[in-house]
Design a protein around this motif. Structure first.
Motif, PDB file in Angstrom:
ATOM      1  N   CYS A   1      24.846  42.778   5.425  1.00  0.00           N
ATOM      2  CA  CYS A   1      26.281  42.556   5.208  1.00  0.00           C
ATOM      3  C   CYS A   1      26.492  42.242   3.734  1.00  0.00           C
ATOM      4  O   CYS A   1      25.759  41.427   3.152  1.00  0.00           O
ATOM      5  CB  CYS A   1      26.792  41.403   6.076  1.00  0.00           C
ATOM      6  SG  CYS A   1      28.597  41.199   6.030  1.00  0.00           S
ATOM      7  N   TYR A   2      27.469  42.896   3.136  1.00  0.00           N
ATOM      8  CA  TYR A   2      27.876  42.595   1.761  1.00  0.00           C
ATOM      9  C   TYR A   2      28.773  41.374   1.848  1.00  0.00           C
ATOM     10  O   TYR A   2      29.803  41.406   2.519  1.00  0.00           O
ATOM     11  CB  TYR A   2      28.635  43.795   1.186  1.00  0.00           C
ATOM     12  CG  TYR A   2      28.951  43.709  -0.294  1.00  0.00           C
ATOM     13  CD1 TYR A   2      28.373  44.595  -1.199  1.00  0.00           C
ATOM     14  CD2 TYR A   2      29.847  42.764  -0.796  1.00  0.00           C
ATOM     15  CE1 TYR A   2      28.660  44.534  -2.558  1.00  0.00           C
ATOM     16  CE2 TYR A   2      30.133  42.695  -2.145  1.00  0.00           C
ATOM     17  CZ  TYR A   2      29.544  43.586  -3.018  1.00  0.00           C
ATOM     18  OH  TYR A   2      29.839  43.516  -4.358  1.00  0.00           O
ATOM     19  N   VAL A   3      28.382  40.295   1.189  1.00  0.00           N
ATOM     20  CA  VAL A   3      29.080  39.015   1.364  1.00  0.00           C
ATOM     21  C   VAL A   3      29.718  38.578   0.043  1.00  0.00           C
ATOM     22  O   VAL A   3      29.104  37.854  -0.753  1.00  0.00           O
ATOM     23  CB  VAL A   3      28.093  37.944   1.882  1.00  0.00           C
ATOM     24  CG1 VAL A   3      28.787  36.612   1.997  1.00  0.00           C
ATOM     25  CG2 VAL A   3      27.509  38.339   3.225  1.00  0.00           C
TER      26      VAL A   3
ATOM     27  N   ARG B   1      25.161  52.319   9.711  1.00  0.00           N
ATOM     28  CA  ARG B   1      25.303  51.047   8.981  1.00  0.00           C
ATOM     29  C   ARG B   1      26.602  50.358   9.386  1.00  0.00           C
ATOM     30  O   ARG B   1      27.643  50.984   9.468  1.00  0.00           O
ATOM     31  CB  ARG B   1      25.310  51.287   7.459  1.00  0.00           C
ATOM     32  CG  ARG B   1      25.360  49.981   6.666  1.00  0.00           C
ATOM     33  CD  ARG B   1      26.199  50.096   5.427  1.00  0.00           C
ATOM     34  NE  ARG B   1      27.555  50.514   5.711  1.00  0.00           N
ATOM     35  CZ  ARG B   1      28.541  49.693   6.112  1.00  0.00           C
ATOM     36  NH1 ARG B   1      28.336  48.408   6.249  1.00  0.00           N
ATOM     37  NH2 ARG B   1      29.749  50.180   6.371  1.00  0.00           N
ATOM     38  N   MET B   2      26.499  49.117   9.687  1.00  0.00           N
ATOM     39  CA  MET B   2      27.700  48.319   9.905  1.00  0.00           C
ATOM     40  C   MET B   2      27.381  46.893   9.491  1.00  0.00           C
ATOM     41  O   MET B   2      26.209  46.513   9.432  1.00  0.00           O
ATOM     42  CB  MET B   2      28.148  48.380  11.367  1.00  0.00           C
ATOM     43  CG  MET B   2      27.152  47.860  12.361  1.00  0.00           C
ATOM     44  SD  MET B   2      27.716  48.022  14.071  1.00  0.00           S
ATOM     45  CE  MET B   2      28.908  46.718  14.164  1.00  0.00           C
TER      46      MET B   2
ATOM     47  N   PRO C   1      36.953  46.768  11.614  1.00  0.00           N
ATOM     48  CA  PRO C   1      38.006  47.783  11.542  1.00  0.00           C
ATOM     49  C   PRO C   1      37.460  49.149  11.955  1.00  0.00           C
ATOM     50  O   PRO C   1      36.355  49.511  11.587  1.00  0.00           O
ATOM     51  CB  PRO C   1      38.418  47.771  10.062  1.00  0.00           C
ATOM     52  CG  PRO C   1      37.313  47.080   9.334  1.00  0.00           C
ATOM     53  CD  PRO C   1      36.601  46.206  10.315  1.00  0.00           C
TER      54      PRO C   1
ATOM     55  N   LYS D   1      36.877  52.928  11.850  1.00  0.00           N
ATOM     56  CA  LYS D   1      36.874  53.864  10.719  1.00  0.00           C
ATOM     57  C   LYS D   1      37.941  54.944  10.934  1.00  0.00           C
ATOM     58  O   LYS D   1      38.013  55.541  12.010  1.00  0.00           O
ATOM     59  CB  LYS D   1      35.502  54.529  10.565  1.00  0.00           C
ATOM     60  CG  LYS D   1      34.353  53.568  10.295  1.00  0.00           C
ATOM     61  CD  LYS D   1      34.415  52.943   8.924  1.00  0.00           C
ATOM     62  CE  LYS D   1      33.296  51.919   8.741  1.00  0.00           C
ATOM     63  NZ  LYS D   1      33.493  51.037   7.594  1.00  0.00           N
TER      64      LYS D   1
ATOM     65  N   PHE E   1      31.982  36.417  -0.574  1.00  0.00           N
ATOM     66  CA  PHE E   1      32.072  34.952  -0.720  1.00  0.00           C
ATOM     67  C   PHE E   1      30.788  34.359  -1.272  1.00  0.00           C
ATOM     68  O   PHE E   1      30.790  33.337  -1.960  1.00  0.00           O
ATOM     69  CB  PHE E   1      32.329  34.295   0.642  1.00  0.00           C
ATOM     70  CG  PHE E   1      33.761  34.302   1.018  1.00  0.00           C
ATOM     71  CD1 PHE E   1      34.698  33.640   0.235  1.00  0.00           C
ATOM     72  CD2 PHE E   1      34.186  34.960   2.155  1.00  0.00           C
ATOM     73  CE1 PHE E   1      36.026  33.658   0.590  1.00  0.00           C
ATOM     74  CE2 PHE E   1      35.511  34.981   2.509  1.00  0.00           C
ATOM     75  CZ  PHE E   1      36.439  34.334   1.725  1.00  0.00           C
TER      76      PHE E   1
ATOM     77  N   TYR F   1      25.471  33.848   7.193  1.00  0.00           N
ATOM     78  CA  TYR F   1      25.144  34.114   8.596  1.00  0.00           C
ATOM     79  C   TYR F   1      23.686  33.808   8.943  1.00  0.00           C
ATOM     80  O   TYR F   1      23.075  34.514   9.763  1.00  0.00           O
ATOM     81  CB  TYR F   1      25.510  35.564   8.956  1.00  0.00           C
ATOM     82  CG  TYR F   1      26.960  35.876   8.672  1.00  0.00           C
ATOM     83  CD1 TYR F   1      27.984  35.269   9.392  1.00  0.00           C
ATOM     84  CD2 TYR F   1      27.319  36.750   7.646  1.00  0.00           C
ATOM     85  CE1 TYR F   1      29.320  35.538   9.117  1.00  0.00           C
ATOM     86  CE2 TYR F   1      28.657  37.023   7.354  1.00  0.00           C
ATOM     87  CZ  TYR F   1      29.644  36.408   8.088  1.00  0.00           C
ATOM     88  OH  TYR F   1      30.957  36.670   7.811  1.00  0.00           O
TER      89      TYR F   1
HETATM   90  C1  FMN Z   1      33.411  43.771  -1.760  1.00  0.00           C
HETATM   91  C2  FMN Z   1      33.129  43.368  -0.339  1.00  0.00           C
HETATM   92  C3  FMN Z   1      33.165  42.021   0.005  1.00  0.00           C
HETATM   93  C4  FMN Z   1      32.880  41.630   1.312  1.00  0.00           C
HETATM   94  N1  FMN Z   1      32.820  40.294   1.610  1.00  0.00           N
HETATM   95  C5  FMN Z   1      32.484  39.902   2.869  1.00  0.00           C
HETATM   96  C6  FMN Z   1      32.326  38.518   3.170  1.00  0.00           C
HETATM   97  O1  FMN Z   1      32.436  37.636   2.303  1.00  0.00           O
HETATM   98  N2  FMN Z   1      31.994  38.180   4.435  1.00  0.00           N
HETATM   99  C7  FMN Z   1      31.811  39.129   5.415  1.00  0.00           C
HETATM  100  O2  FMN Z   1      31.502  38.761   6.548  1.00  0.00           O
HETATM  101  N3  FMN Z   1      31.958  40.454   5.155  1.00  0.00           N
HETATM  102  C8  FMN Z   1      32.274  40.859   3.908  1.00  0.00           C
HETATM  103  N4  FMN Z   1      32.367  42.203   3.614  1.00  0.00           N
HETATM  104  C9  FMN Z   1      32.117  43.200   4.678  1.00  0.00           C
HETATM  105  C10 FMN Z   1      33.427  43.854   5.154  1.00  0.00           C
HETATM  106  O3  FMN Z   1      34.152  42.929   5.922  1.00  0.00           O
HETATM  107  C11 FMN Z   1      33.055  45.094   5.993  1.00  0.00           C
HETATM  108  O4  FMN Z   1      32.361  45.998   5.194  1.00  0.00           O
HETATM  109  C12 FMN Z   1      34.293  45.765   6.586  1.00  0.00           C
HETATM  110  O5  FMN Z   1      34.874  44.935   7.561  1.00  0.00           O
HETATM  111  C13 FMN Z   1      33.942  47.120   7.242  1.00  0.00           C
HETATM  112  O6  FMN Z   1      33.010  46.938   8.276  1.00  0.00           O
HETATM  113  P1  FMN Z   1      31.582  47.635   8.258  1.00  0.00           P
HETATM  114  O7  FMN Z   1      30.819  47.166   7.042  1.00  0.00           O
HETATM  115  O8  FMN Z   1      30.916  47.190   9.530  1.00  0.00           O
HETATM  116  O9  FMN Z   1      31.790  49.115   8.196  1.00  0.00           O
HETATM  117  C14 FMN Z   1      32.609  42.609   2.320  1.00  0.00           C
HETATM  118  C15 FMN Z   1      32.582  43.963   1.951  1.00  0.00           C
HETATM  119  C16 FMN Z   1      32.810  44.336   0.640  1.00  0.00           C
HETATM  120  C17 FMN Z   1      32.710  45.796   0.267  1.00  0.00           C
END
Ligand code: FMN
Length: 213
Positions: A156-158, A19-20, A203, A205, A160, A119
């Protein structure tokens, strides 16, 4: 210690590891049975029990889900949340110029209508629950993202994407009450072969910090 690493593997661990956050999607719809399977995985998450005022019943699974596929509604979401994204991005110009540059590269490369919040994902999945149930709802979110990966989807958890309370029409459509919060939303879709420029700023890990007692 490193010899103990990665010795055990199965499809669940593989999905967790794979997952990424995906920020570039094919404009291809996700079949409803797949969306339902992913939501059901979220629904299986552990949750804290709660008792509503005046009721003896002990309730679990505090979440509900709203699936957004409709293009016009997505545009309303983008118009509502984009100013928050823009403000944050502008503030990075000074503090994190290298990230700002990558973000703007992705923005420039994006076809119209540009969507830097969700996105242009085919599905935006809102996980909604009462205030104070962030842990339970976040567990549901993680199940959703792992299930999505296991089915070949990106997610993706967003954070915003949740900043919609200023738009009464959106609030009404989501049936969002004052004591509810949005967790996620999580965007879902088939990843583009060509990863977004933002993949380069993922980032790395770190090794887990572990203390054994
Ligand atoms: C609470 C939370 C809020 C986040 N908000 C955003 C966001 O608004 N836009 C985005 O592109 N990624 C967002 N992310 C994704 C993080 O940027 C991402 O999980 C982090 O960079 C680690 O990368 P990975 O998910 O690929 O492991 C969010 C993640 C979390 C947990």
């Amino acid at each position: 210690m490193s010899s103990e690493k990665n010795k055990v593997m199965n499809p669940v661990i593989e999905a967790i590891n794979n997952r990424m956050s995906i920020r570039s999607y094919e404009p291809k719809p996700i079949p409803r049975d797949i969306i339902n399977t992913i939501i059901e995985a979220g629904n299986q998450a552990p949750s804290r029990g709660r008792q509503e005022k005046g009721s003896k019943e002990f309730l679990f699974q505090p979440w509900r889900f709203v699936v957004v596929e409709n293009s016009e509604f997505k545009q309303k979401l983008i118009q509502t949340t984009y100013p928050f994204w823009k403000n944050m991005t502008e503030s990075m110009k000074e503090t994190h110029p290298e990230i700002y540059e990558q973000v703007m590269m992705q923005y420039e490369a994006m076809p119209e209508p540009k969507d830097m919040v969700y996105y242009s994902a085919p599905v935006i999945l809102f996980v909604i629950g009462p205030a104070g149930y962030a842990v339970s709802c976040a567990l549901a979110c993680e199940n959703i993202m792992i299930a999505a990966t296991s089915l070949g989807l990106g997610s993706c958890y967003v954070g915003f994407g949740a900043m919609v309370k200023g738009n009464a029409e959106v609030v009404q459509a989501l049936e969002l009450t004052d004591d509810e919060r949005i967790y996620g939303p999580i965007v879902l879709g088939y990843p583009k072969d060509e990863p977004s420029t933002l993949a380069s700023i993922r980032p790395k890990k770190k090794e887990p910090k572990i203390k054994w007692i």
